[in-house]
Design a protein around this motif. Structure first.
Motif, PDB file in Angstrom:
ATOM      1  N   MET A  24      57.248  38.301  12.637  1.00 44.59           N
ATOM      2  CA  MET A  24      56.391  39.140  13.482  1.00 44.59           C
ATOM      3  C   MET A  24      56.671  40.620  13.219  1.00 44.59           C
ATOM      4  N   THR A  25      57.926  41.002  13.096  1.00 42.99           N
ATOM      5  CA  THR A  25      58.289  42.401  12.874  1.00 42.99           C
ATOM      6  C   THR A  25      57.763  42.907  11.536  1.00 42.99           C
ATOM      7  N   GLY A  26      57.937  42.116  10.484  1.00 38.83           N
ATOM      8  CA  GLY A  26      57.431  42.522   9.173  1.00 38.83           C
ATOM      9  C   GLY A  26      55.926  42.666   9.159  1.00 38.83           C
ATOM     10  N   PHE A  27      55.228  41.721   9.792  1.00 41.50           N
ATOM     11  CA  PHE A  27      53.769  41.793   9.862  1.00 41.50           C
ATOM     12  C   PHE A  27      53.320  43.043  10.613  1.00 41.50           C
ATOM     13  N   LEU A  28      53.931  43.286  11.768  1.00 45.70           N
ATOM     14  CA  LEU A  28      53.517  44.412  12.613  1.00 45.70           C
ATOM     15  C   LEU A  28      53.712  45.737  11.890  1.00 45.70           C
ATOM     16  N   THR A  29      54.793  45.866  11.152  1.00 46.63           N
ATOM     17  CA  THR A  29      55.098  47.134  10.483  1.00 46.63           C
ATOM     18  C   THR A  29      54.007  47.540   9.502  1.00 46.63           C
ATOM     19  N   LEU A  30      53.634  46.636   8.605  1.00 52.32           N
ATOM     20  CA  LEU A  30      52.677  47.010   7.561  1.00 52.32           C
ATOM     21  C   LEU A  30      51.232  46.844   8.009  1.00 52.32           C
ATOM     22  N   TYR A  31      50.953  45.863   8.848  1.00 50.89           N
ATOM     23  CA  TYR A  31      49.570  45.663   9.285  1.00 50.89           C
ATOM     24  C   TYR A  31      49.071  46.872  10.084  1.00 50.89           C
TER      25      TYR A  31
ATOM     26  N   LEU B  11      45.766  51.193  11.672  1.00 53.43           N
ATOM     27  CA  LEU B  11      45.583  52.426  12.434  1.00 53.43           C
ATOM     28  C   LEU B  11      44.989  53.537  11.579  1.00 53.43           C
ATOM     29  N   ARG B  12      45.276  53.514  10.288  1.00 47.60           N
ATOM     30  CA  ARG B  12      44.701  54.539   9.424  1.00 47.60           C
ATOM     31  C   ARG B  12      43.232  54.251   9.128  1.00 47.60           C
ATOM     32  N   GLU B  13      42.903  52.982   8.960  1.00 50.96           N
ATOM     33  CA  GLU B  13      41.541  52.602   8.618  1.00 50.96           C
ATOM     34  C   GLU B  13      40.633  52.604   9.853  1.00 50.96           C
ATOM     35  N   GLN B  14      41.196  52.170  10.995  1.00 45.44           N
ATOM     36  CA  GLN B  14      40.399  52.078  12.219  1.00 45.44           C
ATOM     37  C   GLN B  14      41.173  52.703  13.378  1.00 45.44           C
TER      38      GLN B  14
ATOM     39  N   TRP C  80      61.128  38.643   6.845  1.00 49.07           N
ATOM     40  CA  TRP C  80      60.501  39.938   7.110  1.00 49.07           C
ATOM     41  C   TRP C  80      59.503  40.289   6.005  1.00 49.07           C
ATOM     42  N   VAL C  81      59.893  40.066   4.776  1.00 54.30           N
ATOM     43  CA  VAL C  81      59.017  40.394   3.651  1.00 54.30           C
ATOM     44  C   VAL C  81      57.763  39.526   3.674  1.00 54.30           C
ATOM     45  N   ILE C  82      57.906  38.243   4.021  1.00 55.01           N
ATOM     46  CA  ILE C  82      56.731  37.367   4.113  1.00 55.01           C
ATOM     47  C   ILE C  82      55.786  37.880   5.202  1.00 55.01           C
ATOM     48  N   GLY C  83      56.349  38.305   6.341  1.00 52.93           N
ATOM     49  CA  GLY C  83      55.524  38.885   7.389  1.00 52.93           C
ATOM     50  C   GLY C  83      54.806  40.135   6.923  1.00 52.93           C
ATOM     51  N   GLY C  84      55.515  40.990   6.165  1.00 54.15           N
ATOM     52  CA  GLY C  84      54.870  42.179   5.615  1.00 54.15           C
ATOM     53  C   GLY C  84      53.756  41.829   4.652  1.00 54.15           C
ATOM     54  N   ALA C  85      53.957  40.772   3.863  1.00 51.45           N
ATOM     55  CA  ALA C  85      52.906  40.340   2.934  1.00 51.45           C
ATOM     56  C   ALA C  85      51.667  39.880   3.696  1.00 51.45           C
ATOM     57  N   LEU C  86      51.865  39.198   4.818  1.00 54.39           N
ATOM     58  CA  LEU C  86      50.722  38.801   5.644  1.00 54.39           C
ATOM     59  C   LEU C  86      49.988  40.032   6.180  1.00 54.39           C
ATOM     60  N   GLY C  87      50.744  41.057   6.501  1.00 54.26           N
ATOM     61  CA  GLY C  87      50.132  42.285   6.985  1.00 54.26           C
ATOM     62  C   GLY C  87      49.267  42.965   5.953  1.00 54.26           C
ATOM     63  N   ILE C  88      49.511  42.702   4.692  1.00 54.11           N
ATOM     64  CA  ILE C  88      48.710  43.287   3.616  1.00 54.11           C
ATOM     65  C   ILE C  88      47.520  42.395   3.275  1.00 54.11           C
ATOM     66  N   ILE C  89      47.761  41.085   3.269  1.00 57.49           N
ATOM     67  CA  ILE C  89      46.727  40.140   2.826  1.00 57.49           C
ATOM     68  C   ILE C  89      45.618  39.979   3.857  1.00 57.49           C
ATOM     69  N   LEU C  90      45.988  39.892   5.128  1.00 57.93           N
ATOM     70  CA  LEU C  90      45.000  39.608   6.170  1.00 57.93           C
ATOM     71  C   LEU C  90      44.013  40.761   6.335  1.00 57.93           C
ATOM     72  N   PRO C  91      42.760  40.444   6.652  1.00 55.12           N
ATOM     73  CA  PRO C  91      41.753  41.505   6.828  1.00 55.12           C
ATOM     74  C   PRO C  91      42.097  42.408   8.011  1.00 55.12           C
ATOM     75  N   LEU C  92      41.620  43.649   7.936  1.00 52.93           N
ATOM     76  CA  LEU C  92      41.929  44.625   8.972  1.00 52.93           C
ATOM     77  C   LEU C  92      41.008  44.434  10.185  1.00 52.93           C
TER      78      LEU C  92
END
Length: 497
Positions: free
Chosen positions: A322-329, A334-337, A447-459
């Motif tokens: 959850m922490t990794g996802f939240l950081t990058l997602y 927030l920058r895009e929307q 954490w890294v897997i969560g961050g990867a989800l934050g990049i892959i998933l649509p905004l």
């Protein structure tokens, strides 16, 4: 003629007198001006002296306050035998390491991939995370055994992670100024070295525990040092970065050099391997309820750990995901929307601050709940993470985003402290160090897997947080099923006995 001459003389005298009067008046004005100037100068000197006295007094008070605060911090970190055992030195080292990592993060925040358009930045960050995860995924099975066999150089191993980060910061400083292609490799090296430091540091904690001191207590202090170091290092780096990102990176270089020295000065007990065994060897476990077999059994890696420890491990993995996802997602979302036209950088900073506050609250709460069953605490915080992710997906906004950061920090810290308590309770001391080294590696990969989800998933917040909530529900269900099976087995064993 004589009359005229007399009159002329009189006029001349009168002129002289008249001329003398203005001259005399001018002299008086000049004297008055000089007096006023002297009085003003004297007043200015007195004001300057008074101001200087106030500033000096303030500086002395600030200095005394800083020294008193530092003295109290040192007393706290060294209390209850931590100074004698060497744990205080490890806490200080964690503070320095966190300060350096925060300085690197601040330096790169506006110069690396976040300055690119989102469509270009996401693939680069994905590659960055893939390269980050790959070394851990490959090396993870070997880090534990390597550290367990690298007995008499563990301090140097910790020091190398600090020295390498210092060197890479110097490389990064030049690469950013010159636009070199070494920016991404050097940044990757800093991140991997930071994770390696966490793994090696975790393996050193059990060796430095004072008498009657728990792993929860030790890791609570280390966590507080981590938050404080990040705040101090990030603040100083933000101020220094006004001169340019290369200057804040050179500041980070100096911090990591100091960390290298502190690593080498750690107590010799860090290198000691007296009485320790690898997790893959023969372990003396306390018998489970109803066991008639000898308590000596061969354990193999995580699969061989007691079910209670595995339960705590799953809870931490979910929290780190959850922490990794939240950081990058959120960094991209927030920058895009932007939400309600709020500055994205400001809002992201508020989320990060909320996560830091949550982390500190988790440390305090963990110490208050130290007498509670750690299995229940782990399950509870994982459930709270799931609930908050669902709420954020449904009611996405400023309040829920900041609350998500607070909950993620709080639950992540509580889950980790609960896992520490389970390891202390259910893992034999001879293999505790090996378990910590391996589990910390697993946490970093999560954490890294969560961050990867934050990049892959649509905004789309409903999709992003919904998917993560679904995954966490799966982890929670898996953990609950295993827990119920264990309770049933223990109950049957007790009834049978």
């Amino acid at each position: 003629m004589g009359t005229r001459n007399g009159a002329g003389a009189g006029m001349g005298a009168g002129s002289a007198e008249g001329g003398g009067l203005p001259g005399a008046g001018g002299g008086e004005e000049s004297t008055s001006r000089r007096l006023r100037a002297r009085q003003a100068a004297a007043t200015s000197k007195r004001a300057a002296a008074k101001t200087g006295s106030v500033i000096g007094s303030g500086a002395r008070l600030a200095g005394r306050g800083a020294r008193a605060g530092a003295s109290r911090v040192v007393q706290f970190t060294g209390s209850k035998g931590a100074a004698e055992s060497g744990l205080a030195k490890l806490v200080h080292l964690q503070f320095v390491s966190a300060a350096g990592d925060a300085a690197v993060a601040v330096s790169l925040a506006g110069t690396l991939f976040f300055t690119l358009p989102t469509d270009q930045a996401r693939p680069q960050v994905a590659q960055f995370l893939l390269l980050t995860m790959a070394p851990f995924a490959i090396v993870a099975p070997f880090i534990g055994p390597f550290l367990d066999r690298f007995r008499h150089g563990r301090r140097w191993a910790i020091g190398v992670t600090c020295a390498l980060r210092g060197f890479l910061c110097w490389v990064l400083a030049d690469a950013i100024v010159n636009g070199s292609v070494w920016v991404f490799p050097a940044a990757l090296g800093c991140l991997v070295s930071s994770k390696a430091f966490t793994v090696t540091r975790a393996s050193a904690v059990p060796r430095l525990l004072p008498k009657d001191f728990t792993l929860v207590n030790a890791n609570s202090r280390i966590s507080l040092a981590n938050v404080a170091g990040a705040a101090v290092g990030g603040g100083l780096a933000a101020a220094i970065s006004q001169l340019g990102p290369s200057w804040s990176l050179r500041f980070a270089f100096a911090v990591f050099i100091g960390g290298t020295v502190l690593s080498i000065l750690l107590p010799a007990r860090v290198d000691s391997s007296a009485g320790e065994r690898d997790i893959g060897g023969l372990l003396a476990l306390p018998p489970a309820p109803g066991d008639e077999a000898p308590s000596h059994r061969v354990l193999r890696r995580f699969r061989s750990l007691r079910p209670s420890v595995l339960q705590g491990l799953r809870c931490v993995l979910g929290a780190r995901l959850m922490t990794g996802f939240l950081t990058l997602y959120l960094a991209f979302m927030l920058r895009e929307q932007p939400i309600s036209h709020v500055n994205p950088t400001l809002l992201l900073g508020l989320v990060v601050a909320a996560a830091g506050i949550g982390n500190s609250l988790g440390t305090v709460t963990g110490n208050l709940l130290k007498d509670k069953a750690p299995e229940r605490i782990g399950l509870t915080v994982l459930s709270v993470d799931v609930a908050m992710a669902i709420i954020t997906a449904v009611l996405y906004g400023i309040v829920t985003v900041i609350a998500m950061g607070l909950v993620a920090g709080l639950c992540g810290q509580l889950a980790k402290l609960s896992y520490d308590a389970l390891v202390q309770r259910d893992v034999p001391e001879v293999v505790r160090t090996s378990v910590f080294a391996r589990s910390e590696t697993a946490f970093q990969i999560s954490w890294v897997i969560g961050g990867a989800l934050g990049i892959i998933l649509p905004l789309i917040p409903q999709v992003g947080f919904g998917v993560v909530a679904f995954l966490l529900v799966g982890v929670l269900t898996w953990t609950l099923v295993a827990w119920r099976r264990r309770l049933s087995a223990e109950r049957l064993a007790t009834d049978g006995g």
